[in-house]
Design an enzyme around this catalytic site. Structure first.
Site, PDB file in Angstrom:
ATOM      1  N   ARG A 139     -16.799 -11.390 -26.299  1.00  0.00           N
ATOM      2  CA  ARG A 139     -17.017 -12.329 -27.393  1.00  0.00           C
ATOM      3  C   ARG A 139     -18.047 -11.768 -28.374  1.00  0.00           C
ATOM      4  O   ARG A 139     -17.912 -11.927 -29.578  1.00  0.00           O
ATOM      5  CB  ARG A 139     -17.508 -13.661 -26.820  1.00  0.00           C
ATOM      6  CG  ARG A 139     -17.796 -14.661 -27.886  1.00  0.00           C
ATOM      7  CD  ARG A 139     -17.964 -16.062 -27.344  1.00  0.00           C
ATOM      8  NE  ARG A 139     -18.159 -16.960 -28.467  1.00  0.00           N
ATOM      9  CZ  ARG A 139     -19.340 -17.193 -29.010  1.00  0.00           C
ATOM     10  NH1 ARG A 139     -20.403 -16.637 -28.537  1.00  0.00           N
ATOM     11  NH2 ARG A 139     -19.455 -17.997 -30.055  1.00  0.00           N
ATOM     12  N   CYS A 196     -37.866   1.633  14.108  1.00  0.00           N
ATOM     13  CA  CYS A 196     -37.966   0.167  14.202  1.00  0.00           C
ATOM     14  C   CYS A 196     -36.727  -0.388  14.896  1.00  0.00           C
ATOM     15  O   CYS A 196     -35.598  -0.054  14.542  1.00  0.00           O
ATOM     16  CB  CYS A 196     -38.095  -0.433  12.814  1.00  0.00           C
ATOM     17  SG  CYS A 196     -37.960  -2.232  12.815  1.00  0.00           S
ATOM     18  N   GLU A 236      -8.840 -29.223 -19.410  1.00  0.00           N
ATOM     19  CA  GLU A 236      -8.864 -28.044 -18.543  1.00  0.00           C
ATOM     20  C   GLU A 236     -10.235 -27.939 -17.902  1.00  0.00           C
ATOM     21  O   GLU A 236     -11.198 -28.523 -18.394  1.00  0.00           O
ATOM     22  CB  GLU A 236      -8.623 -26.769 -19.375  1.00  0.00           C
ATOM     23  CG  GLU A 236      -7.246 -26.708 -19.988  1.00  0.00           C
ATOM     24  CD  GLU A 236      -7.124 -25.573 -21.004  1.00  0.00           C
ATOM     25  OE1 GLU A 236      -7.973 -24.652 -20.999  1.00  0.00           O
ATOM     26  OE2 GLU A 236      -6.196 -25.633 -21.809  1.00  0.00           O
ATOM     27  N   CYS A 251     -41.430  -4.576  14.521  1.00  0.00           N
ATOM     28  CA  CYS A 251     -41.974  -3.468  15.313  1.00  0.00           C
ATOM     29  C   CYS A 251     -43.462  -3.240  15.074  1.00  0.00           C
ATOM     30  O   CYS A 251     -44.054  -2.343  15.672  1.00  0.00           O
ATOM     31  CB  CYS A 251     -41.199  -2.183  15.018  1.00  0.00           C
ATOM     32  SG  CYS A 251     -41.542  -1.533  13.370  1.00  0.00           S
ATOM     33  N   CYS A 289     -44.596  -4.489   9.921  1.00  0.00           N
ATOM     34  CA  CYS A 289     -43.219  -4.954  10.116  1.00  0.00           C
ATOM     35  C   CYS A 289     -43.225  -6.109  11.121  1.00  0.00           C
ATOM     36  O   CYS A 289     -43.809  -5.982  12.204  1.00  0.00           O
ATOM     37  CB  CYS A 289     -42.348  -3.815  10.642  1.00  0.00           C
ATOM     38  SG  CYS A 289     -40.729  -4.379  11.204  1.00  0.00           S
ATOM     39  N   GLU A 337     -11.198 -16.212 -19.904  1.00  0.00           N
ATOM     40  CA  GLU A 337     -12.497 -16.099 -19.260  1.00  0.00           C
ATOM     41  C   GLU A 337     -12.410 -15.127 -18.083  1.00  0.00           C
ATOM     42  O   GLU A 337     -11.529 -15.254 -17.229  1.00  0.00           O
ATOM     43  CB  GLU A 337     -12.883 -17.498 -18.747  1.00  0.00           C
ATOM     44  CG  GLU A 337     -14.345 -17.692 -18.524  1.00  0.00           C
ATOM     45  CD  GLU A 337     -15.095 -18.093 -19.795  1.00  0.00           C
ATOM     46  OE1 GLU A 337     -14.494 -18.116 -20.901  1.00  0.00           O
ATOM     47  OE2 GLU A 337     -16.307 -18.364 -19.673  1.00  0.00           O
ATOM     48  N   LYS A 371     -13.631 -25.995 -17.194  1.00  0.00           N
ATOM     49  CA  LYS A 371     -14.407 -25.024 -17.966  1.00  0.00           C
ATOM     50  C   LYS A 371     -14.922 -23.955 -17.012  1.00  0.00           C
ATOM     51  O   LYS A 371     -15.830 -24.194 -16.214  1.00  0.00           O
ATOM     52  CB  LYS A 371     -15.565 -25.719 -18.681  1.00  0.00           C
ATOM     53  CG  LYS A 371     -16.321 -24.811 -19.626  1.00  0.00           C
ATOM     54  CD  LYS A 371     -17.276 -25.637 -20.472  1.00  0.00           C
ATOM     55  CE  LYS A 371     -18.060 -24.813 -21.472  1.00  0.00           C
ATOM     56  NZ  LYS A 371     -18.616 -23.579 -20.994  1.00  0.00           N
ATOM     57  N   TYR A 378      -6.576 -19.022 -21.504  1.00  0.00           N
ATOM     58  CA  TYR A 378      -6.430 -20.411 -21.939  1.00  0.00           C
ATOM     59  C   TYR A 378      -6.205 -20.579 -23.429  1.00  0.00           C
ATOM     60  O   TYR A 378      -6.130 -21.700 -23.913  1.00  0.00           O
ATOM     61  CB  TYR A 378      -7.647 -21.243 -21.500  1.00  0.00           C
ATOM     62  CG  TYR A 378      -8.999 -20.613 -21.804  1.00  0.00           C
ATOM     63  CD1 TYR A 378      -9.425 -20.418 -23.106  1.00  0.00           C
ATOM     64  CD2 TYR A 378      -9.846 -20.225 -20.774  1.00  0.00           C
ATOM     65  CE1 TYR A 378     -10.653 -19.843 -23.384  1.00  0.00           C
ATOM     66  CE2 TYR A 378     -11.078 -19.654 -21.037  1.00  0.00           C
ATOM     67  CZ  TYR A 378     -11.483 -19.465 -22.344  1.00  0.00           C
ATOM     68  OH  TYR A 378     -12.688 -18.892 -22.620  1.00  0.00           O
ATOM     69  N   ASP A 428       0.831  -1.213   0.000  1.00  0.00           N
ATOM     70  CA  ASP A 428       0.000   0.000   0.000  1.00  0.00           C
ATOM     71  C   ASP A 428       0.857   1.251   0.000  1.00  0.00           C
ATOM     72  O   ASP A 428       0.550   2.235  -0.657  1.00  0.00           O
ATOM     73  CB  ASP A 428      -0.922   0.033   1.234  1.00  0.00           C
ATOM     74  CG  ASP A 428      -2.046  -0.972   1.091  1.00  0.00           C
ATOM     75  OD1 ASP A 428      -2.226  -1.492  -0.018  1.00  0.00           O
ATOM     76  OD2 ASP A 428      -2.718  -1.241   2.108  1.00  0.00           O
TER      77      ASP A 428
HETATM   78  S1  IVH Z   1     -11.349 -23.052 -25.189  1.00  0.00           S
HETATM   79  C1  IVH Z   1     -11.442 -22.217 -29.642  1.00  0.00           C
HETATM   80  N1  IVH Z   1     -10.990 -23.396 -22.601  1.00  0.00           N
HETATM   81  O1  IVH Z   1     -16.456 -22.135 -22.694  1.00  0.00           O
HETATM   82  C2  IVH Z   1     -11.227 -22.229 -28.158  1.00  0.00           C
HETATM   83  N2  IVH Z   1     -13.004 -22.377 -23.320  1.00  0.00           N
HETATM   84  O2  IVH Z   1     -18.476 -23.451 -24.474  1.00  0.00           O
HETATM   85  C3  IVH Z   1     -12.490 -22.140 -27.438  1.00  0.00           C
HETATM   86  N3  IVH Z   1     -14.482 -21.682 -21.484  1.00  0.00           N
HETATM   87  O3  IVH Z   1     -16.541 -19.827 -25.334  1.00  0.00           O
HETATM   88  C4  IVH Z   1     -12.424 -21.957 -25.994  1.00  0.00           C
HETATM   89  N4  IVH Z   1     -13.185 -22.364 -19.840  1.00  0.00           N
HETATM   90  O4  IVH Z   1     -16.112 -18.980 -22.921  1.00  0.00           O
HETATM   91  C5  IVH Z   1     -11.813 -22.934 -23.552  1.00  0.00           C
HETATM   92  N5  IVH Z   1     -10.512 -23.723 -20.346  1.00  0.00           N
HETATM   93  C6  IVH Z   1     -11.328 -23.269 -21.297  1.00  0.00           C
HETATM   94  C7  IVH Z   1     -12.564 -22.660 -21.006  1.00  0.00           C
HETATM   95  C8  IVH Z   1     -13.387 -22.231 -22.040  1.00  0.00           C
HETATM   96  C9  IVH Z   1     -14.334 -21.776 -20.165  1.00  0.00           C
HETATM   97  C10 IVH Z   1     -15.681 -21.103 -22.134  1.00  0.00           C
HETATM   98  C11 IVH Z   1     -15.395 -20.149 -23.250  1.00  0.00           C
HETATM   99  C12 IVH Z   1     -15.985 -20.761 -24.483  1.00  0.00           C
HETATM  100  C13 IVH Z   1     -17.015 -21.673 -23.893  1.00  0.00           C
HETATM  101  C14 IVH Z   1     -17.293 -22.825 -24.824  1.00  0.00           C
END
Ligand code: IVH
Length: 667
Positions: free
Chosen positions: A139, A431, A116, A410, A407, A173, A118, A225, A40
């Protein structure tokens, strides 16, 4: 300041670099290299220098994560290549089919998958030129999206300067951690605002705000990602790309797995179906990607999704429960919230027994009745929500829920404060539920920090008529306290000492404790630091409030509205009367203006009037409101008022902004 301009420039660059290094350690590596306090301090030093020397302004300074412009609208920008979505599946058969297709198209099975999580948020694209963040886009429809550069800048973990000066585009994301979601909704509920249904909606709603100060306050986060043209950077696999992201300074989701077979992929998905609730953010499935970029090119894409990837989603966890009874809770602002007591069900890691029904419009829309079987889910995996009622299971003795006519605490009148509100409030200003909540906030640790005056004693004192309003805390009588059951001589003395001590708290504690709508600890500190004095803050215009970092128009309106309320004004007057301090102590930087009295008039290019006042006071000078014989200098900006004429009459020395800057630098 005894710094030459060259030194200032070097010092600013050094501070920026050091702060960025700590940001990376904290947000990306999750291993802080400095204490919060020291951080800070660095941050404040940089901010002060940037304010004082606006010529070294840089949109990529780490301080920009805090300051926040209000945008006029959103600009539409084309994507460099379309942002595709993914094919979805919810079952193992589809995954095996996907795998079969990939093997067939490639004519081989010697490849790997990178799995990965989602992330359940909103996707975005970000471009960097020579390592500097230049553009962020939602997007949108996949072909073009909206420019959210200023929003993304304000995500704490997002690097606005990469660790290598690369030119590239990444995708990822934006999401809101569950804890931030819970906190925001609790606050919105208290303020009678519509709630966000889940963290994804909260994140989406936040990036759609024109007032970017809101973004800075909402604790968004982002994982990266995807990299465009990965081969240009010598990368051969998704696993390498993810490592590269981290090296550049991006945050990546750590629970990825390299899988050599479709069985491993399914095992990964099963494991995370069971463990998803243990994460601090929402995920809605796994994303399976062919790891080798060379093979991705062979597979190609259809018009709407790549053939090398698929989203393997989780089934939503839902359970049925019965609405056993409904209670009402009354908050500080009088908002009456119906809460359903449910037959206990195990859901997403805990036993659910209660669910907020939010407000009566929600109850009506979902047609939730007493005795109903309802489907329960967890929003953000933490807060139990009623998804719908199961009308087919009604037996006939269910009863509709009506808003209370009085209420529940009260028995006072209830109603809506504004036409457009969904919330019903207790309208009785006296109140006891409202009073208790507001005293709890006042005495809380972040507020006036009065130890010993917690929920239990507040309840007792309100019920016994010893506390009828906030200022009564400072009028508590020793004899009457001792007369209460379970109150000993010693604890009374301790409590009264604590209360007495709290009178000397700095202004920001008082502001936090007052529970001003939308003002948390951080904003209270900003307000106190800038206005220094409650009287000045009470008189502040919306425009003056908006000049502060992190305060947008909506918030300025709420703060103004609060201070204009006659009931509030009475409370503040009384608090001052009983001796509560209403000033923020001035940290002394020097005494170079000691003995000098300044009057400030007009508007300035590089300072707000409050900043000038603070600079003068911090350095030992005095600022007064009107010109008199005692005035040493009139500091005059553009469009000065009548003070300039008065100064001319009295022969008071007048100083322009340029002269002041010159002088301030030298002295
Ligand atoms: S790859 C061409 N990786 O899920 C590459 N998408 O249903 C496309 N999302 O539009 C995305 N985690 O918003 C990718 N580890 C991840 C993700 C991910 C979340 C979302 C993303 C995408 C949607 C697809």
């Amino acid at each position: 300041m005894d710094l030459s301009l060259d030194n200032v420039k070097t010092e600013i660059a050094r501070l920026r670099e050091e702060i960025e290094r700590h940001n990376y350690a904290y947000h990306v590596l999750a291993s802080p290299t400095i204490s919060d306090k020291d951080y800070d301090e660095l941050f404040r030093r940089l901010l002060a220098l940037e304010r004082q020397y606006p010529q070294y302004d840089d949109p990529n300074s780490p301080t920009r994560k805090v300051g926040a412009p209000v945008l006029e609208g959103f600009r539409t920008v084309p994507h460099s290549t379309p942002m595709l979505s993914l094919d979805n599946t919810y079952n193992e058969t589809d995954i095996r089919e996907f795998h079969g297709r990939v093997v067939r198209l490639l004519g081989q099975s010697a490849f790997t998958y990178l799995c990965e999580l989602k992330i359940d948020g909103v996707s975005f694209a970000a471009r960097f030129e020579d390592g500097l963040f230049v553009l962020g886009i939602t997007r949108g429809n996949g072909v073009e999206g909206e420019d959210i550069t200023e929003h993304i800048r304000r995500i704490p973990s997002f690097p606005i300067r990469l660790r290598h000066p690369e030119t590239l585009e990444v995708r990822g994301e934006i999401f809101m951690p569950k804890s931030a979601f819970a906190q925001i909704n609790a606050q919105r509920e208290e303020e009678g605002l519509a709630l966000f249904a889940n963290p994804r909606n909260a994140a989406g709603g936040t990036v759609r705000q024109l007032d970017t100060a809101v973004v800075a306050k909402r604790r968004l986060d982002a994982f990266i990602y995807h990299l465009l043209d990965p081969e240009r950077y010598g990368l051969k696999t998704q696993a390498q790309a993810l490592d590269y992201f981290r090296e550049l300074g991006f945050k990546t989701e750590p629970h990825r797995a390299l899988c050599a077979s479709v069985e491993d992929v399914i095992a990964y998905w099963r494991r995370w179906t069971a463990q998803r609730h243990s994460l601090p953010f929402d995920i809605d499935g796994a994303v399976i990607k062919v790891n080798e970029f060379g093979l991705r090119d062979t597979l190609g894409t259809t018009t709407h999704s790549p053939r090398w990837s698929i989203a393997f989603k989780f089934p939503a966890e839902q359970k049925e429960a019965r609405v056993l009874s409904v209670e009402y809770s009354v908050g500080r602002t009088g908002v009456i919230t119906p809460v359903a007591n449910l037959s206990p069900v195990a859901l997403a890691g805990t036993t659910v027994r209660r669910a907020s029904l939010h407000n009566f419009e929600y109850v009506r829309e979902k047609d939730i009745r007493l005795g109903d079987i309802v489907v329960v889910e967890k929003a953000g995996d933490i807060i139990p929500q009623i998804v719908r009622s199961v009308a087919e299971k009604r037996v006939g003795d269910e009863t509709t829920l009506k808003p209370p006519e009085r209420c529940p605490v009260c028995q006072g009148p209830v109603g809506k404060e504004r036409e457009e509100d969904v919330a019903i409030r207790c309208l009785n200003p006296y109140c006891s539920a409202k009073l208790k909540r507001s005293i709890e906030i006042f005495t809380s640790r972040a507020g006036m920090d009065i130890e010993g005056l917690g929920e239990r004693w507040i309840h007792e004192l309100v019920e016994n008529g010893l506390l009828k309003a906030l200022p009564d805390i400072y009028r508590l009588d020793r004899e009457r306290l001792i007369a209460l059951p379970r109150m000993g001589e010693k604890s009374v003395r301790r409590l009264l000492d604590e209360i007495e001590r709290s009178k000397g708290n700095p202004l920001h504690r008082l502001l936090t404790g007052l529970g001003i709508p939308s003002v948390g600890v951080k904003t209270a500190k900003e307000l106190a630091a800038s206005f220094k004095d409650l009287g000045r803050l009470r008189a502040a215009t919306a425009e003056e409030l908006c000049r502060l970092e992190g305060i947008g128009e909506e918030m300025a309106g709420a703060i103004r509205g609060y201070f204009q309320n006659p009931a509030v004004q009475r409370i503040l007057d009384e608090l001052a009367e009983v001796g509560v301090n209403t000033k923020e102590p001035i940290e002394q930087a020097s005494d170079r203006f000691k003995g000098l009295t300044f009057v400030i008039t007009g508007t300035f290019e590089n300072y707000t009037r409050d900043e000038l006042r603070n600079l003068i006071e911090k350095n030992g000078g005095t600022v007064s409101e009107s010109v008199s014989k005692k005035t040493s200098y009139l500091l005059m900006g553009e469009n000065p008022g009548s003070k300039a004429q008065k100064a001319a009459l009295l022969n008071t020395p007048i100083m322009s902004e340029a002269q002041w800057q010159e002088w301030f630098k030298r002295t």
